[in-house]
Design an enzyme around this catalytic site. Structure first.
Site, PDB file in Angstrom:
ATOM      1  N   HIS A 141       4.890  26.134  40.776  1.00 13.59           N
ATOM      2  CA  HIS A 141       5.300  27.006  39.680  1.00 13.59           C
ATOM      3  C   HIS A 141       4.125  27.323  38.757  1.00 13.59           C
ATOM      4  O   HIS A 141       3.860  28.483  38.428  1.00 13.59           O
ATOM      5  CB  HIS A 141       6.427  26.321  38.901  1.00 13.59           C
ATOM      6  CG  HIS A 141       6.997  27.109  37.764  1.00 13.59           C
ATOM      7  ND1 HIS A 141       8.203  27.756  37.844  1.00 13.59           N
ATOM      8  CD2 HIS A 141       6.525  27.363  36.505  1.00 13.59           C
ATOM      9  CE1 HIS A 141       8.453  28.363  36.690  1.00 13.59           C
ATOM     10  NE2 HIS A 141       7.452  28.135  35.864  1.00 13.59           N
ATOM     11  N   GLU A 142       3.418  26.280  38.349  1.00 10.79           N
ATOM     12  CA  GLU A 142       2.324  26.485  37.399  1.00 10.79           C
ATOM     13  C   GLU A 142       1.152  27.236  38.031  1.00 10.79           C
ATOM     14  O   GLU A 142       0.512  28.066  37.371  1.00 10.79           O
ATOM     15  CB  GLU A 142       1.851  25.144  36.843  1.00 10.79           C
ATOM     16  CG  GLU A 142       2.925  24.343  36.132  1.00 10.79           C
ATOM     17  CD  GLU A 142       3.672  25.146  35.076  1.00 10.79           C
ATOM     18  OE1 GLU A 142       3.047  25.962  34.375  1.00 10.79           O
ATOM     19  OE2 GLU A 142       4.900  24.963  34.969  1.00 10.79           O
ATOM     20  N   GLY A 158       8.177  20.464  31.203  1.00 11.99           N
ATOM     21  CA  GLY A 158       7.763  19.928  32.486  1.00 11.99           C
ATOM     22  C   GLY A 158       6.268  20.066  32.693  1.00 11.99           C
ATOM     23  O   GLY A 158       5.592  19.115  33.083  1.00 11.99           O
ATOM     24  N   ALA A 159       5.746  21.260  32.433  1.00 12.13           N
ATOM     25  CA  ALA A 159       4.319  21.529  32.604  1.00 12.13           C
ATOM     26  C   ALA A 159       4.005  22.827  31.886  1.00 12.13           C
ATOM     27  O   ALA A 159       4.896  23.562  31.457  1.00 12.13           O
ATOM     28  CB  ALA A 159       3.954  21.623  34.083  1.00 12.13           C
ATOM     29  N   MET A 160       2.695  23.123  31.755  1.00 10.33           N
ATOM     30  CA  MET A 160       2.260  24.328  31.044  1.00 10.33           C
ATOM     31  C   MET A 160       1.078  24.939  31.764  1.00 10.33           C
ATOM     32  O   MET A 160       0.094  24.264  32.061  1.00 10.33           O
ATOM     33  CB  MET A 160       1.892  23.975  29.592  1.00 10.33           C
ATOM     34  CG  MET A 160       1.365  25.161  28.795  1.00 10.33           C
ATOM     35  SD  MET A 160       2.583  26.488  28.659  1.00 10.33           S
ATOM     36  CE  MET A 160       1.506  27.913  28.524  1.00 10.33           C
ATOM     37  N   GLU A 161       1.156  26.256  31.971  1.00  6.20           N
ATOM     38  CA  GLU A 161       0.227  26.988  32.822  1.00  6.20           C
ATOM     39  C   GLU A 161      -1.071  27.405  32.140  1.00  6.20           C
ATOM     40  O   GLU A 161      -1.592  28.504  32.391  1.00  6.20           O
ATOM     41  CB  GLU A 161       0.912  28.242  33.383  1.00  6.20           C
ATOM     42  CG  GLU A 161       1.312  29.296  32.347  1.00  6.20           C
ATOM     43  CD  GLU A 161       2.711  29.149  31.793  1.00  6.20           C
ATOM     44  OE1 GLU A 161       3.239  30.127  31.245  1.00  6.20           O
ATOM     45  OE2 GLU A 161       3.278  28.043  31.912  1.00  6.20           O
ATOM     46  N   GLU A 218       8.394  33.526  33.758  1.00  9.20           N
ATOM     47  CA  GLU A 218       9.074  32.324  34.233  1.00  9.20           C
ATOM     48  C   GLU A 218       9.966  32.570  35.447  1.00  9.20           C
ATOM     49  O   GLU A 218      10.025  31.738  36.356  1.00  9.20           O
ATOM     50  CB  GLU A 218       9.884  31.699  33.095  1.00  9.20           C
ATOM     51  CG  GLU A 218       9.038  31.271  31.904  1.00  9.20           C
ATOM     52  CD  GLU A 218       7.940  30.275  32.266  1.00  9.20           C
ATOM     53  OE1 GLU A 218       7.984  29.692  33.371  1.00  9.20           O
ATOM     54  OE2 GLU A 218       7.033  30.075  31.443  1.00  9.20           O
ATOM     55  N   GLU A 250       2.409  27.292  23.994  1.00  8.10           N
ATOM     56  CA  GLU A 250       3.482  28.265  24.216  1.00  8.10           C
ATOM     57  C   GLU A 250       4.763  27.785  23.526  1.00  8.10           C
ATOM     58  O   GLU A 250       5.129  26.619  23.654  1.00  8.10           O
ATOM     59  CB  GLU A 250       3.747  28.445  25.714  1.00  8.10           C
ATOM     60  CG  GLU A 250       4.656  29.642  25.995  1.00  8.10           C
ATOM     61  CD  GLU A 250       4.870  29.857  27.498  1.00  8.10           C
ATOM     62  OE1 GLU A 250       5.163  30.993  27.883  1.00  8.10           O
ATOM     63  OE2 GLU A 250       4.750  28.898  28.274  1.00  8.10           O
ATOM     64  N   HIS A 305       1.699  30.878  38.086  1.00  4.99           N
ATOM     65  CA  HIS A 305       1.450  31.475  36.772  1.00  4.99           C
ATOM     66  C   HIS A 305      -0.003  31.941  36.600  1.00  4.99           C
ATOM     67  O   HIS A 305      -0.267  32.798  35.748  1.00  4.99           O
ATOM     68  CB  HIS A 305       1.751  30.460  35.669  1.00  4.99           C
ATOM     69  CG  HIS A 305       3.166  30.467  35.187  1.00  4.99           C
ATOM     70  ND1 HIS A 305       3.830  31.611  34.813  1.00  4.99           N
ATOM     71  CD2 HIS A 305       4.036  29.443  34.977  1.00  4.99           C
ATOM     72  CE1 HIS A 305       5.047  31.302  34.411  1.00  4.99           C
ATOM     73  NE2 HIS A 305       5.201  29.988  34.503  1.00  4.99           N
TER      74      HIS A 305
END
Length: 885
Positions: free
Chosen positions: A337-338, A301-304, A360, A167, A341
């Site tokens: 959060h992830e 931070g992180a990726m979904e 987001e 992304e 998603h």
């Protein structure tokens, strides 16, 4: 994707895209030509439906080979196909029809447009076909696309991981594809890897077999239809936890060997989040498994990625006995959060990057709901006031932007990943939810997810679902918050004779002038007032400049923005303000936070004298929530930067007088039965006394506490240990620096590593600042180094030197760090408020624009401009203002 900020912020600083129309049957109607003005978009002539993708990464040579068979639908005859590819070599292209006949294609690459054009001698007929491609590429070191991550194990042996971050538009760096969010297709992935390595992708392995020559083949199950940016391939020497079954979904954590003991908390919050969101949305988790993967190198931070979420180690792996409460909260936030998603972003996806806020902002909103449910004692919605406050700082600038704005070239999407998308977006969503009611709002969200599963949407689709569920005009109200930047300040005045109050909205700005001064918002307002000793409440959407509210009598007091959820500021006339501040216990925690935050904003904007804030701050001495103390202490830190050395003692005395009694009530060590937020409060007050208040006794004791901690990590409460680290750095010697450097190099946990790394930037010795800059340039991981430099720039003593070093090493820094972190590196220049220094910053940045995130850089420079204006206006009188209160 979770924001990658490494440094906690106090938050109180101081167009519609073209898309596809969905038929009820689920088929897709594609416009066959690119719409006018959309030359950056791929033609819709060809639709991918399934990628059969095989990749063979060679970690030693940092290369990979690939082949893919893409099932496509050709909507009209065409002699060429256009798809995305960059940093790839495509060696062969062949098209095969359903009847078996095929023809080879000629490939030309356009590196500037990141496209591959495949031309055929004969026009390709409409219908179903298979495009076969063979290609190769490089495993890069820029934390994007298909890239390398490295770590050293406990025995000093170096290891390499190959992993992905796609992304917004970097899947094209790993395989040729239609790399746009509305080109959804399923993926059947095969990874051929060294036999001693583990491979992870979006779905569960259907087969692991011997591939010969010391290799093994992982063949993964076909995924659901999803966007290319959600694909993931991770290869390396991983340790995997045993799967935890969560209502039939296997949940695991993957990490490098030796860190498995740090996975328990992630499994706990991961399992909670899976259950919470399944119930909230009323739809099962949309994949067959869920892996949470900790990576040594990760830009954000992180990726979904569907079923294979990737994280920085510091936001997934944690020792609950050695972490501060804030560090635990950060891990819980990011995991929640992830996982949110998986529904809001993966199952239902925006059509184009202008709608990234749909992903987001809602994931941020949902993370708060989930974590608040997971640990209600943390009062997560109160602490959200801090991050929302950061968004209000940015949104009060002339250089702000709408939450949603037209995204033309795909790389423009990078500008969407900022505080406005995440925190303002979540803030206005929370405002709407509180206004229409949580249950009705939830029904609307569930209807939206169910209706658009496996498809793509526009913002208006969401508002339509919420309107249908609530009967409220969500679209017309929210359009004023999403499609224009900024927010209002609502001025409140009472007419006791008439028994009314007047509400007047105007655009809030930190600097005078600017365009759109006449902008108006449809502001959901909840208010309560005491009239004749009885509490009355009113609920309205304010759309005009002035609104009069009938109270039925003169108010004893009025609270506008009841509950504190409105994304706007409130300014009471002096009489009403005096009535409220006479008894602040009638305000709840978030309302008290907003009172301090709004008062400071008025001071920073030159609308109110500094003394008003200093008087108000004295009323917060008995507060028990750390976020409310931060609302007071962050502005005091801002004022400290504006004072000359000879006048700083008067501020330090004010801080000691305000904070000291509160800290004395808590003491240095936790007591049985105290709440977890009390741990954070103790650390907040301790740090304020030792750093901002320069309390000699506290500094001496902090040094003793840290010595004990360095000898035995378990001998000191983690929150106290973290505060002591900050205090020692602020007043530390070169010997202290060496100790901090050693602990950074030999940490017990990822969180300890970050604490001691960032502490290096707080030492005030110029030679130590040079050493820290050299570390950031050469040794610190590129995911962290930009934040270290930002902290160096923000150092009150060595910031000017740090700026000179940034200029000296500019070309080297921008080459080493990922483009999307350059703005993070420069955020600290907002503190360089000496006019001649600020002029130099502006001049240098005018000659060195950023490749991406230039809009964010413009906002940073405006914040610097605000600081300069404040210094010129207030600095000479600050000592007198403190002495007067």
């Amino acid at each position: 994707m979770a924001n990658g900020d490494n440094v906690e912020s106090g938050g109180v600083e101081g167009g519609l895209g073209h898309g596809l129309e969905r038929y009820p049957s689920g088929t897709t109607s594609y416009p066959l030509r690119v719409p006018d003005g959309d030359a950056h978009r791929l033609p819709y002539t060809v639709e991918p439906t399934r990628y059969d993708l095989t990749l063979s990464p060679d970690l030693d040579s940092a290369t990979f080979a690939g082949e893919e068979r893409v099932r496509i639908v050709v909507h009209e005859p065409t002699a060429e196909m256009v798809l995305n590819a960059v940093d790839l070599e495509i060696h062969e292209a062949r098209l095969v029809g359903d009847e078996g006949a095929g023809q080879s294609g000629r490939v030309s690459l356009d590196e500037d447009e990141e496209r591959a054009v495949i031309a055929f001698d004969e026009p390709v007929a409409a219908g179903d076909h298979t495009l076969e491609l063979m290609f190769s590429g490089v495993l890069n070191d820029q934390l994007q696309g298909f890239y390398l991550s490295r770590f050293t194990d406990e025995d000093g042996v170096s290891h390499t991981i190959a992993t992905t971050q796609f992304e917004a538009t970097d899947a094209r760096r790993a395989f040729p594809c239609w790399d746009e969010p509305d080109r959804k297709a399923s993926f059947a992935v095969t990874l051929i890897v060294d036999e001693e390595l583990t491979a992870i992708s979006n779905s569960e392995p259907e087969e692991v077999s011997d591939a010969g020559e010391g290799k093994k083949r992982y063949r993964f199950a076909e995924t659901m239809r999803m966007s290319t940016y959600l694909a993931a391939f991770v290869v390396g020497p991983f340790e995997l936890t045993e799967p935890v079954e969560v209502d039939g979904v296997p949940l695991r954590v993957a990490c490098v060997p030796g860190k498995g003991h740090l996975t328990g908390f992630a499994l706990d919050i991961g399992a909670h989040a899976l259950r919470f969101f399944t119930e909230y949305f009323g739809i099962p988790y949309p994949a067959g498994k869920l892996d949470l993967i900790a990576l040594p190198d990760f830009a954000m931070g992180a990726m979904e990625n569907l079923g294979a979420v990737t994280f920085r180690e510091s936001v997934l792996l944690v020792d609950t006995e050695r972490a501060t409460r804030v560090e635990l909260e950060r891990v819980a936030d990011v995991v929640a959060h992830e996982i949110a998603h998986m529904w809001f972003g993966d199952l239902v996806t925006m059509r184009w990057w202008n709608g990234i806020w749909l992903n987001e902002a809602f994931a941020t909103f949902m993370e708060m709901l989930c974590v608040d449910d997971f640990r209600p004692d943390w009062l997560r919605w109160v602490t959200f006031g801090l991050s929302r406050g950061s968004a209000m700082v940015t949104d009060g600038l002339a250089t702000t932007r709408p939450v949603e704005f037209p995204v033309l070239r795909p790389e423009d999407a990078e500008a969407m990943f900022d505080v406005l998308t995440y925190e303002k977006g979540a803030g206005v969503v929370r405002m709407l939810e509180r206004y229409v009611g949580a249950d009705s709002f939830r029904r609307g969200i569930a209807e939206y997810i169910a209706k658009h599963s496996y498809a793509n949407t526009e913002t208006t689709d969401l508002w339509d679902s919420i309107e249908a569920a609530t009967g409220e005009p969500a679209r017309s109200t929210m359009d004023t918050w999403i499609y224009q930047g900024g927010y209002p300040v609502i001025s409140v005045a009472a007419d006791d004779d008439a028994g009314t109050i007047s509400l007047t909205q105007s655009r809030f700005r930190y600097l005078p002038g600017g365009k759109d001064a006449e902008a108006r918002w449809k502001a959901p307002v909840l208010l309560r007032a005491s009239v004749g000793g009885e509490v009355v409440r009113h609920r309205l959407v304010m759309s005009d400049e002035v609104t009069t509210v009938e109270l039925g009598g003169p108010p004893e007091w009025v609270v506008v923005n009841e509950g504190g959820w409105g994304f706007y500021r409130v300014r009471y006339d002096q009489e009403l303000l005096d009535r409220i501040t006479a008894e602040t216990d009638r305000l709840d925690a978030l309302e008290r936070f907003n009172l301090a935050n709004d008062t400071w904003a008025a001071v920073l904007a030159g609308l109110s004298p500094v003394g008003n804030f200093l008087k108000l701050a004295r009323l917060y001495g008995d507060e028990t929530h750390p976020s409310l103390w931060t609302a007071v202490l962050a502005p005091l830190e801002y004022l400290d930067r504006m004072m000359e050395p000879e006048t700083r003692p008067v501020l330090q005395g004010y801080v000691r007088e305000l904070v000291g009694p509160a800290f004395e009530r808590l003491g240095w060590a936790p007591v049985d039965g105290e709440g977890e937020t009390t741990r954070t409060l103790r650390a907040t007050l301790l740090r304020a006394l030792g750093v901002l208040g320069a309390d000699a006794d506290v500094r001496k004791k902090a040094s003793e506490v840290q010595s004990g901690y360095l000898s035995d990590r378990d001998s000191v409460d983690p929150d106290v240990a973290a505060a002591a680290t900050a205090i020692v750095a602020a007043a530390g010697s070169r010997t202290d620096y060496e100790r901090h450097l050693d602990r950074f190099s030999n940490p017990a946990t990822p969180q300890e590593e970050m604490r001691f790394l960032f502490s290096l930037a707080a030492f005030e010795d110029e030679e130590l600042a040079r050493r820290t800059m050299d570390l950031a340039r050469t040794e610190v991981r590129t995911q962290n180094a930009p934040f270290v430099i930002s902290q160096l720039l923000a150092n009150r003593t060595t910031g000017p030197l740090a700026w000179e070093m940034v200029k000296e090493h500019w070309d080297e820094l921008v080459e080493r760090f990922p483009d999307n972190l350059h703005d993070r590196m420069l955020d600290g220049v907002t503190t360089l408020s000496a006019p001649e220094l600020a002029d130099d910053v502006h001049a240098f940045m005018a000659e060195h624009p950023l490749a991406t995130k230039q809009r964010t850089m413009d906002q940073i420079l405006e914040r610097l401009q605000i600081a300069v204006a404040f210094r010129r206006r207030e600095a000479a009188g600050l000592a007198a203002a403190f002495e007067a209160v």
